[in-house]
Design a protein around this motif. Structure first.
Motif, mmCIF file in Angstrom:
data_model
loop_
_atom_site.group_PDB
_atom_site.id
_atom_site.type_symbol
_atom_site.label_atom_id
_atom_site.label_comp_id
_atom_site.label_asym_id
_atom_site.label_seq_id
_atom_site.Cartn_x
_atom_site.Cartn_y
_atom_site.Cartn_z
ATOM 1 N N THR A 1 0.783 -0.895 0.173
ATOM 2 C CA THR A 1 -0.444 -0.163 0.143
ATOM 3 C C THR A 1 0.735 1.536 0.521
ATOM 4 O O THR A 1 0.007 2.787 0.329
ATOM 5 N N PHE B 1 -8.162 -6.641 -2.812
ATOM 6 C CA PHE B 1 -7.363 -6.433 -2.069
ATOM 7 C C PHE B 1 -7.817 -7.575 -0.888
ATOM 8 O O PHE B 1 -8.271 -8.102 -0.603
ATOM 9 N N TRP C 1 -2.950 -9.597 3.942
ATOM 10 C CA TRP C 1 -1.508 -9.470 3.997
ATOM 11 C C TRP C 1 -2.124 -7.988 3.867
ATOM 12 O O TRP C 1 -0.443 -6.908 3.659
ATOM 13 N N LYS C 2 -3.411 -7.466 3.515
ATOM 14 C CA LYS C 2 -3.405 -6.305 3.751
ATOM 15 C C LYS C 2 -1.972 -5.087 2.534
ATOM 16 O O LYS C 2 -2.036 -4.051 2.413
ATOM 17 N N SER C 3 -3.162 -6.492 1.479
ATOM 18 C CA SER C 3 -2.020 -5.812 0.014
ATOM 19 C C SER C 3 -2.915 -5.780 -1.014
ATOM 20 O O SER C 3 -4.043 -5.543 -0.604
ATOM 21 N N TYR C 4 -2.352 -5.063 -1.755
ATOM 22 C CA TYR C 4 -3.562 -4.813 -3.201
ATOM 23 C C TYR C 4 -3.313 -6.042 -4.038
ATOM 24 O O TYR C 4 -2.458 -6.643 -4.883
ATOM 25 N N PRO D 1 -7.142 -9.720 2.294
ATOM 26 C CA PRO D 1 -7.518 -9.383 3.646
ATOM 27 C C PRO D 1 -6.671 -10.241 4.445
ATOM 28 O O PRO D 1 -5.814 -9.035 5.907
#
Length: 637
Positions: free
Chosen positions: A251, A274, A278-281, A276
């Motif tokens: 991010t 998105f 790795w909190k990445s795109y 969930p």
């Protein structure tokens, strides 16, 4: 600023179509001369920008002085030539979006070098280098063949070795080259696999949160320094595999996310765009330009850096729309299923393109589910990878060996089940970094029993692994029984090699590697059911299994016998398909490995006594928590 372009009409056509896989020669920053004026051509894809300019040290980061011009062909590419700037120029793109009053300073998605984190700018860089690995490249198709041995040493460059006398600093690419090559060669590994060296802002991501898809991290040196590392490994006969991460990106504002004020690289729908976990795109695999970007990245490493294989991370997260999502958190595909059709099409296109242009390399999938035909050709309905990690084998084997031997007889199916599917895919047997992090402890730490038994169990684990069908992968430190869990901020525990148990383990893995490489029966038919035959897996009460591996030649036969209990077995009878002499090639309980020294004095003569459905049998001494490897040699000794 002069006007010029590296793009032809054909380039633009391929770019729009989604089949331009050498965009690194077009987009990004490129040294060139226009009318004898030296400078740099810049090009960036930002279709929803109202204005793009190049900022950097050369213009005191002035956002007004060096604007780029948008092409008039609906490609969304901004370009321009700036005179007087050269190699090493630090720069970013200042982007003003046509939406929401959004403006931002971005690194170059195609930058071939980045500043060392925590700095975030890109660098103009010339990749000129004189390679010395012609001999390797000309014969790589033989070494990289699926019929050849793959004994892969997986490493994280920043923590393999450090320099404690200098603040615990990393070794550079050039410093590590000779140490690593000498060690890998001595240990008998055929390939090294590097955790992602693509530029990443957060060191603790181990490289899996990539920003620079066309740049080796500058933490360890220049691009040419990394070329030197690959080059030297090749000169020593060692292949190089890179972990490559097309599944997600971080991010960080200077990276790909929300690049021109829109969801350009990532999918706009958060249920698809998105992660969930790795909190990445997540990349928008259905967009032609994104497909160009990712496959161009793959081609770049194979082209400019002579990489021999790409291990694709987290393939399962790409294949399934509901990966790590609860009901209501994902959207079914147009057929109502959970398969990500766009990602599947991308994966097939990636593999098809790579093998067409670089037929002597291999692509490897880290895929943790039972998705069918991951490593089968696209023309028969597969995903097209060359090989796949066997995560099921790894989990079952570790679960079994982690049990107290007194209970193993009740769980023998955890060992034997793997053969039921061993030839469904072209499998690699992995004990990777994932098994020694996040509180899981080291492999040694998973083994039960007293000190002697823990090391014996680990030797048994590795011996069983090298006998089992499939290519091999060990994470650094496993080969000498690292005691502590791996930590990326520390060097491996090389100091433990002063102790006999660790010396014995290292010697055992070295000898396993050399045996595996030298015996065709252990590797040339890894992916063919004819290479394996059970002798006996019914002696569950004693927790003993035995099987043979076969080469293409009729008489090329290896026998593997494993005793998963600490009880030695004397005069243990094993049926064999041939008479005459069976040489004991390796014994994990030998004194040189710090075992108890029980064995068979170099081999056993087969007797014409039927056993296990075979016409002959061996009467052997089976050591405690030991694995024996025999080879049929014929004759009488």
């Amino acid at each position: 600023m002069s006007k010029t372009s590296l793009f032809t009409d054909h380039d633009v056509y391929l770019f729009k179509e989604g089949s331009h896989f050498q965009l690194y020669d077009k987009l990004g920053s490129h040294l060139m001369a226009v009318h004898e004026n030296k400078g740099v051509y810049f090009a960036v894809w930002a279709p929803n920008a109202a204005r793009v300019s190049v900022i950097g040290d050369f213009n005191q980061w002035d956002r007004e002085s060096h604007p780029l011009t948008m092409r008039k062909d609906d490609s969304g590419i901004w370009e321009g030539f700036i005179e007087g700037v050269g190699n090493g120029t630090v720069y970013k793109y200042h982007i003003i979006s046509r939406y929401k009053n959004y403006s931002v300073d971005k690194g170059d998605p195609f930058a071939m070098r980045w500043e060392t984190p925590p700095k975030t700018a890109s660098l103009v860089w010339d990749l000129n280098y004189k390679w010395q690995d012609d001999a390797w490249m000309n014969t790589r198709h033989k070494v990289n063949s699926l019929k050849e041995p793959f004994a892969i040493y997986e490493i994280h460059l920043g923590s393999w070795r450090r320099v404690p006398e200098e603040g615990n600093r990393y070794l550079t690419y050039k410093e590590i080259a000779h140490y690593l090559a000498d060690y890998v060669k001595e240990m008998g590994f055929t390939h090294v696999e590097l955790l992602p060296i693509t530029e990443h802002p957060f060191y603790g991501s181990w490289g899996y949160q990539t920003v620079g898809y066309f740049a080796p991290t500058s933490r360890y040196g220049t691009p040419q320094d990394f070329m030197y590392l690959v080059d030297y490994l090749h000169q020593q006969g060692i292949g190089v595999i890179l972990d490559w991460v097309p599944s997600h990106f971080p991010t960080d504002e200077h990276g790909l996310v929300y690049f021109d004020g829109t969801h350009l690289y990532e999918h706009a729908d958060p249920k698809k765009g998105f992660h969930p976990d790795w909190k990445s795109y997540i990349f928008n695999y259905g967009r032609n330009e994104v497909r160009n970007f990712l496959i161009s990245s793959a081609f770049f490493w194979l082209d400019k850096y002579h990489i021999d294989g790409l291990r694709v991370d987290a393939v399962a997260s790409m294949l399934y729309l509901d990966y790590s999502r609860k009901d209501g958190e994902w959207t079914p595909n147009k057929y109502g299923g959970r398969e990500n059709l766009e990602a599947i099409a991308f994966i097939k296109r990636f593999n098809e393109a790579v093998y067409k242009s670089y037929p002597s390399v291999q692509t490897i999938a880290e895929e943790s589910t039972a998705w069918p035909m991951v490593s089968k050709p696209i023309y028969v309905g597969g995903l097209g990878f060359g090989m796949k990690w066997n995560m099921g084998w790894m989990n079952d084997t570790l679960a079994y060996l982690s049990k107290d031997p007194v209970y193993r007889k009740f769980h023998i199916n955890q060992l034997t089940f793997s053969i039921m599917y061993a030839f469904f895919e072209n499998f690699i047997l992995p004990f990777s970094h994932d098994e020694v992090v996040h509180g899981k402890g080291s492999l040694l730490g998973k083994m039960p029993g007293d000190e002697w038994q823990r090391y014996a169990n680990l030797r048994l684990l590795f011996g069983y692994m090298y006998g089992h069908p499939g290519k091999k992968l060990l994470f650094m430190g496993d080969e000498f029984a690292q005691v502590k869990e791996w930590h990326h901020e520390e060097s491996l525990e090389w100091h433990v090699l002063q102790y006999p148990f660790h010396q014995g383990m290292q010697r055992w893995v070295r000898d396993l590697n050399h045996l595996y490489r030298n015996e065709p029966a252990l590797h040339e038919q890894d992916f063919h059911i004819d290479s394996f035959e059970w002798i006996d897996f019914h002696d569950w009460e004693s927790s003993i299994v035995s099987f043979i591996r076969k080469g293409k030649l009729t008489d090329d036969i290896i026998l593997v016998v494993c005793n998963f209990t600490p009880i030695p077995r004397n005069n243990y009878s094993i049926g064999v398909p041939r008479g005459s002499f069976w040489k004991e090639l390796l014994n994990s309980d030998a004194n040189i490995y710090e075992g108890s020294g029980l064995g068979n004095s170099g081999g056993v003569e087969a007797a014409p006594v039927p056993k296990h459905g075979r016409a002959y049998s061996l009467s052997i001494t089976l050591p405690p928590l030991g694995v024996l490897i025999f080879k049929h040699e014929g004759g009488i000794r």
